[in-house]
Scaffold this motif. Structure first.
Motif, mmCIF file in Angstrom:
data_model
loop_
_atom_site.group_PDB
_atom_site.id
_atom_site.type_symbol
_atom_site.label_atom_id
_atom_site.label_comp_id
_atom_site.label_asym_id
_atom_site.label_seq_id
_atom_site.Cartn_x
_atom_site.Cartn_y
_atom_site.Cartn_z
ATOM 1 N N VAL A 12 47.312 40.822 45.088
ATOM 2 C CA VAL A 12 46.290 41.794 44.430
ATOM 3 C C VAL A 12 45.305 42.165 45.164
ATOM 4 C CG1 VAL A 12 46.786 40.301 42.080
ATOM 5 C CG2 VAL A 12 44.743 39.623 43.736
ATOM 6 N N GLN A 13 44.428 43.193 44.978
ATOM 7 C CA GLN A 13 43.357 43.865 45.535
ATOM 8 C C GLN A 13 41.994 42.930 45.234
ATOM 9 O OE1 GLN A 13 42.970 47.942 44.649
ATOM 10 N NE2 GLN A 13 41.300 48.163 46.282
ATOM 11 N N ALA A 14 41.294 42.986 46.285
ATOM 12 C CA ALA A 14 40.148 42.197 45.978
ATOM 13 C C ALA A 14 39.123 42.752 44.744
ATOM 14 C CB ALA A 14 38.927 42.549 47.309
ATOM 15 N N GLY A 16 40.638 41.815 41.694
ATOM 16 C CA GLY A 16 41.499 41.806 40.670
ATOM 17 C C GLY A 16 41.705 40.350 40.283
ATOM 18 N N LYS A 87 38.568 37.155 45.894
ATOM 19 C CA LYS A 87 38.217 37.583 47.108
ATOM 20 C C LYS A 87 39.189 37.278 48.312
ATOM 21 C CE LYS A 87 33.609 36.220 45.936
ATOM 22 N NZ LYS A 87 32.366 34.957 46.176
ATOM 23 N N PRO A 88 39.155 38.025 49.301
ATOM 24 C CA PRO A 88 40.327 37.723 50.316
ATOM 25 C C PRO A 88 40.196 36.299 50.642
ATOM 26 C CG PRO A 88 39.126 39.858 50.776
ATOM 27 C CD PRO A 88 38.312 39.235 49.698
ATOM 28 N N THR A 91 42.547 33.792 49.438
ATOM 29 C CA THR A 91 43.935 33.636 49.791
ATOM 30 C C THR A 91 44.529 32.497 50.209
ATOM 31 O OG1 THR A 91 44.014 36.156 50.330
ATOM 32 C CG2 THR A 91 45.873 34.667 51.319
ATOM 33 N N THR A 123 47.709 36.009 47.396
ATOM 34 C CA THR A 123 47.134 36.824 48.324
ATOM 35 C C THR A 123 46.349 37.982 47.978
ATOM 36 O OG1 THR A 123 49.445 36.404 49.760
ATOM 37 C CG2 THR A 123 47.762 38.407 50.511
ATOM 38 N N VAL A 124 44.908 38.018 48.536
ATOM 39 C CA VAL A 124 44.056 39.078 48.010
ATOM 40 C C VAL A 124 43.679 39.761 49.414
ATOM 41 C CG1 VAL A 124 41.816 39.188 47.029
ATOM 42 C CG2 VAL A 124 43.113 37.124 46.641
ATOM 43 N N SER A 125 43.974 41.211 49.141
ATOM 44 C CA SER A 125 43.704 41.886 50.054
ATOM 45 C C SER A 125 42.377 42.752 50.007
ATOM 46 C CB SER A 125 44.823 43.303 50.122
ATOM 47 O OG SER A 125 44.746 43.876 48.871
ATOM 48 N N SER A 126 41.859 43.153 50.954
ATOM 49 C CA SER A 126 40.588 43.645 51.093
ATOM 50 C C SER A 126 40.840 45.370 51.158
ATOM 51 C CB SER A 126 39.679 43.195 52.151
ATOM 52 O OG SER A 126 40.633 43.525 53.569
#
Length: 126
Positions: A12-14, A16, A87-88, A91, A123-126
């Motif tokens: 997911v995106q930060a 989310g 948040k990233p 992760t 996994t959280v992407s920035s």
């Protein structure tokens, strides 16, 4: 023996959200607890949130309080972790732990849990 089946992880995106689930079978006591742990990079598995049976009391780590919510489904001994505002640094592989005999203390310590699931990757992407 208790078996734990985890699901719900993903990418997911930060900012989310994700909802993790952990279904337990083979419960051996009435007063037990389930929790979520995660190992940040280079660190040992650390506590995130816990919930108790039968009262449903919850406990959160400071790093997730206000963003994550742990809940339970008593009908099928399932716990959920609703993860918002991700948040990233969130992760990690998230592991579900099962504590057979809940003493009302020691929830932060991974060694107090008797069974573990296989983990689900968040996994959280920035």
């Amino acid at each position: 023996q208790v078996q734990l089946v985890e699901s719900g992880g993903g990418l997911v995106q930060a900012g989310g959200s994700l909802r993790l689930s952990c279904a337990a079978s083979g419960r051996t006591s009435r007063n037990y607890a389930m929790a979520w742990f995660r190992p940040p990079p280079g660190k040992e598995r650390e506590f995130a949130a816990a919930i108790r049976w039968p009262g449903g009391n919850t406990l959160y780590a400071d790093s997730v309080k206000g963003r994550f919510t742990i809940s339970r489904d008593n009908a099928n001994n399932t716990v959920y972790l609703q993860m918002n505002s991700l948040k990233p640094e969130d992760t990690a592989v998230y592991y579900c732990g099962f504590r057979i005999l809940d003493t009302g203390r020691g929830y932060y310590t991974r060694y107090n849990y008797d069974y573990w699931g296989q983990g689900t990757q968040v996994t959280v992407s920035s």
